[in-house]
Design a protein around this motif. Structure first.
Motif, mmCIF file in Angstrom:
data_model
loop_
_atom_site.group_PDB
_atom_site.id
_atom_site.type_symbol
_atom_site.label_atom_id
_atom_site.label_comp_id
_atom_site.label_asym_id
_atom_site.label_seq_id
_atom_site.Cartn_x
_atom_site.Cartn_y
_atom_site.Cartn_z
ATOM 1 N N PRO A 182 7.468 5.724 -2.031
ATOM 2 C CA PRO A 182 6.806 7.026 -2.181
ATOM 3 C C PRO A 182 5.720 7.049 -3.257
ATOM 4 N N HIS A 183 5.912 6.336 -4.364
ATOM 5 C CA HIS A 183 4.907 6.337 -5.427
ATOM 6 C C HIS A 183 3.602 5.712 -4.944
ATOM 7 N N THR A 184 3.721 4.589 -4.257
ATOM 8 C CA THR A 184 2.542 3.919 -3.710
ATOM 9 C C THR A 184 1.895 4.780 -2.630
ATOM 10 N N ALA A 185 2.726 5.441 -1.828
ATOM 11 C CA ALA A 185 2.195 6.308 -0.769
ATOM 12 C C ALA A 185 1.353 7.440 -1.359
ATOM 13 N N GLN A 217 23.924 -0.378 6.945
ATOM 14 C CA GLN A 217 23.486 -1.183 8.079
ATOM 15 C C GLN A 217 22.370 -2.140 7.681
ATOM 16 N N TYR A 218 21.800 -1.925 6.536
ATOM 17 C CA TYR A 218 20.653 -2.712 6.103
ATOM 18 C C TYR A 218 20.955 -3.343 4.746
ATOM 19 N N PRO A 219 21.467 -4.565 4.744
ATOM 20 C CA PRO A 219 21.875 -5.217 3.492
ATOM 21 C C PRO A 219 20.778 -5.223 2.431
ATOM 22 N N LEU A 220 19.517 -5.320 2.849
ATOM 23 C CA LEU A 220 18.427 -5.343 1.878
ATOM 24 C C LEU A 220 18.440 -4.094 1.007
ATOM 25 N N LEU A 221 18.839 -2.959 1.580
ATOM 26 C CA LEU A 221 18.850 -1.717 0.824
ATOM 27 C C LEU A 221 19.946 -1.693 -0.231
ATOM 28 N N GLN A 222 20.886 -2.625 -0.162
ATOM 29 C CA GLN A 222 21.992 -2.660 -1.115
ATOM 30 C C GLN A 222 21.853 -3.772 -2.140
ATOM 31 N N PHE A 241 14.126 3.575 -1.880
ATOM 32 C CA PHE A 241 13.962 4.952 -1.420
ATOM 33 C C PHE A 241 14.299 5.073 0.067
ATOM 34 N N PRO A 242 15.505 4.693 0.472
ATOM 35 C CA PRO A 242 15.822 4.668 1.909
ATOM 36 C C PRO A 242 15.689 6.031 2.577
ATOM 37 N N GLU A 243 16.040 7.097 1.869
ATOM 38 C CA GLU A 243 15.959 8.431 2.491
ATOM 39 C C GLU A 243 14.517 8.772 2.846
ATOM 40 N N ALA A 244 13.585 8.487 1.949
ATOM 41 C CA ALA A 244 12.172 8.782 2.213
ATOM 42 C C ALA A 244 11.641 7.925 3.356
ATOM 43 N N ILE A 245 12.037 6.657 3.384
ATOM 44 C CA ILE A 245 11.577 5.763 4.455
ATOM 45 C C ILE A 245 12.116 6.245 5.798
ATOM 46 N N ILE A 246 13.389 6.566 5.838
ATOM 47 C CA ILE A 246 13.998 7.048 7.079
ATOM 48 C C ILE A 246 13.330 8.338 7.532
ATOM 49 N N ASP A 255 -18.565 1.737 -0.882
ATOM 50 C CA ASP A 255 -19.065 0.619 -1.690
ATOM 51 C C ASP A 255 -18.387 0.495 -3.059
ATOM 52 N N VAL A 256 -17.310 1.249 -3.272
ATOM 53 C CA VAL A 256 -16.616 1.204 -4.562
ATOM 54 C C VAL A 256 -15.185 0.696 -4.347
ATOM 55 N N PRO A 257 -14.820 -0.409 -5.009
ATOM 56 C CA PRO A 257 -13.450 -0.926 -4.858
ATOM 57 C C PRO A 257 -12.420 0.082 -5.389
ATOM 58 N N MET A 258 -11.265 0.088 -4.774
ATOM 59 C CA MET A 258 -10.173 0.982 -5.190
ATOM 60 C C MET A 258 -8.950 0.121 -5.453
ATOM 61 N N LEU A 259 -8.300 0.340 -6.577
ATOM 62 C CA LEU A 259 -7.099 -0.398 -6.926
ATOM 63 C C LEU A 259 -5.923 0.566 -6.965
ATOM 64 N N ILE A 260 -4.855 0.203 -6.239
ATOM 65 C CA ILE A 260 -3.611 0.974 -6.269
ATOM 66 C C ILE A 260 -2.538 0.010 -6.757
ATOM 67 N N ALA A 261 -1.920 0.329 -7.879
ATOM 68 C CA ALA A 261 -0.874 -0.527 -8.430
ATOM 69 C C ALA A 261 0.474 -0.065 -7.893
ATOM 70 N N SER A 262 1.044 -0.865 -7.026
ATOM 71 C CA SER A 262 2.356 -0.554 -6.460
ATOM 72 C C SER A 262 3.419 -1.117 -7.384
ATOM 73 N N THR A 263 4.281 -0.250 -7.898
ATOM 74 C CA THR A 263 5.244 -0.689 -8.903
ATOM 75 C C THR A 263 6.698 -0.550 -8.478
ATOM 76 N N ALA A 264 6.937 -0.120 -7.260
ATOM 77 C CA ALA A 264 8.319 0.054 -6.793
ATOM 78 C C ALA A 264 8.473 -0.598 -5.421
ATOM 79 N N HIS A 265 9.698 -0.805 -5.021
ATOM 80 C CA HIS A 265 9.996 -1.394 -3.724
ATOM 81 C C HIS A 265 10.484 -0.294 -2.785
ATOM 82 N N TRP A 266 10.029 -0.324 -1.546
ATOM 83 C CA TRP A 266 10.382 0.710 -0.581
ATOM 84 C C TRP A 266 11.885 0.842 -0.384
ATOM 85 N N ALA A 267 12.621 -0.259 -0.524
ATOM 86 C CA ALA A 267 14.064 -0.239 -0.267
ATOM 87 C C ALA A 267 14.826 0.604 -1.287
#
Length: 103
Positions: free
Chosen positions: A33-36, A85-90, A63-68, A49-61
């Protein structure tokens, strides 16, 4: 003076969830959600013509409720997903602290 070179912004929860969904549909990348929020706000300020930098500092896993919630229209069964059901989330992340000379 910082306002001359930097901008900031915010978006609603609905816009955040839509940003997660849009990024998934367009790039098959899951964002937290932070990156979003950063991606949504950057779309307002972006210039071709202007570069944009977004620093992603969290992992989607983390925030399973937001992803779902955001992918429920893309994946009809998303609302029935359970984190067990998704071991990665644990799983815990393993971090290794690097010395400045190692970076």
């Amino acid at each position: 003076r910082i306002q001359e070179t930097m901008v900031s912004g915010w978006c609603s929860e609905a816009e955040c969830l839509l940003s997660i969904k849009k990024t998934w549909e367009e790039k098959q990348i899951l964002t937290d959600p932070h990156t979003a929020v950063g991606m949504k706000v950057s779309s307002v300020y972006s210039e071709a013509d202007v570069p944009m930098l977004i620093a992603s500092t969290a992992h989607w896993a983390k925030f399973p409720e937001a992803i779902i919630e955001s992918l429920s229209s893309v994946t009809p069964d998303a609302r029935n997903m359970q984190t067990h059901q998704y071991p990665l989330l644990q799983q815990y992340e393993k971090l290794t602290k690097l010395a400045p000379s190692q970076v």
